[in-house]
Design a protein around this motif. Structure first.
Motif, short mmCIF file in Angstrom:
data_model
loop_
_atom_site.label_atom_id
_atom_site.label_comp_id
_atom_site.label_asym_id
_atom_site.label_seq_id
_atom_site.Cartn_x
_atom_site.Cartn_y
_atom_site.Cartn_z
N PHE A 37 0.76 -0.90 -0.19
CA PHE A 37 -0.01 0.25 -0.06
C PHE A 37 1.06 1.10 0.17
CE2 PHE A 37 -2.96 -3.38 1.69
CZ PHE A 37 -4.03 -2.69 0.57
N PHE A 51 -5.58 8.59 -0.90
CA PHE A 51 -6.12 7.61 -0.57
C PHE A 51 -4.94 6.53 -0.69
CE2 PHE A 51 -8.63 9.77 -4.12
CZ PHE A 51 -10.14 9.17 -3.84
N SER A 52 -4.97 5.43 0.08
CA SER A 52 -4.47 4.03 0.19
C SER A 52 -4.39 3.15 -0.68
CB SER A 52 -4.42 3.39 1.26
OG SER A 52 -3.12 2.55 1.98
N VAL A 53 -3.18 2.99 -1.73
CA VAL A 53 -3.42 2.09 -3.57
C VAL A 53 -2.63 0.88 -3.01
CG1 VAL A 53 -4.57 3.81 -4.32
CG2 VAL A 53 -2.40 4.03 -4.19
N GLU A 54 -2.71 -0.38 -3.40
CA GLU A 54 -2.30 -1.25 -4.04
C GLU A 54 -1.75 -1.30 -5.21
OE1 GLU A 54 -3.51 -5.70 -3.19
OE2 GLU A 54 -5.25 -4.38 -2.60
N LEU A 72 -14.56 -3.41 -0.80
CA LEU A 72 -13.04 -2.14 -0.71
C LEU A 72 -13.58 -0.58 -0.51
CD1 LEU A 72 -10.40 -1.66 -2.76
CD2 LEU A 72 -12.00 -0.48 -4.21
N LYS A 76 -9.61 3.38 -0.37
CA LYS A 76 -8.65 2.52 -0.97
C LYS A 76 -9.06 1.83 -1.65
CE LYS A 76 -7.18 1.22 3.60
NZ LYS A 76 -6.17 0.72 4.09
N VAL A 137 -11.15 2.13 -7.84
CA VAL A 137 -11.72 2.88 -6.18
C VAL A 137 -13.13 2.51 -6.28
CG1 VAL A 137 -10.00 4.74 -5.69
CG2 VAL A 137 -12.22 4.71 -6.70
#
Length: 161
Positions: A37, A51-54, A72, A76, A137
């Protein structure tokens, strides 16, 4: 005395084995794919949304994406890196959660947003122009935060933040 220590040790080993089995099952049932992340910011007229993204960079991660996930959380997402910039096509096959797909140019500007995508659909969703990345998202995010084409995305993929 030796009997009690032996029984206690046997109990402790059994307990530890059970914990390891449960931990193994938990890891095995976790979603496969990108789990790294990173923060990502989108600067809109309404302010900065974080945002916290992979990050999906490998072919396997990009092919799997958010498939098979049942939820989701707000805030995220998953960022797909398609370097170099190119026409990008996505779909919702095996994806249970409706998404907003945000197509981003190499300069970090949002090119296009496909809102409220249809879960499980094999309909092709195109960037309709060259994109470096796609941010997925939960559906409704673009509307909720006022995210629009032309807004700037801050993340190292785009030479910022």
């Amino acid at each position: 005395m030796d009997f009690n220590r032996s029984a206690a040790w046997c109990f402790a080993r059994s307990w530890l084995a059970a914990v390891l089995v449960i931990a193994g099952l938990t890891v095995a049932s976790a979603p496969v794919g990108a789990a790294n992340f990173q923060p990502l910011e989108i600067v809109t007229k309404n302010g900065v949304q974080v945002f916290s993204v992979e990050i999906a960079t490998t072919e396997e991660e990009k092919q799997t994406g958010l498939m098979y996930r049942k939820e989701l959380a707000d805030g995220k997402g998953m960022l797909f890196d398609f370097n170099p910039e190119q026409e990008v096509s996505m779909w919702m096959k095996n994806t249970y959660v409706s998404l907003d797909m945000i197509f981003i140019r190499a300069d970090g500007r949002i090119l296009r947003i496909a809102e409220n995508t249809e879960p499980m659909s094999t309909k092709i969703i195109s960037s309709k122009g060259p994109a470096r990345a796609v941010l997925e998202v939960v559906a409704g995010t673009a509307q909720k935060y006022g995210i629009r084409p032309g807004d700037r995305v801050g993340h190292p993929l785009f030479g910022s933040k």
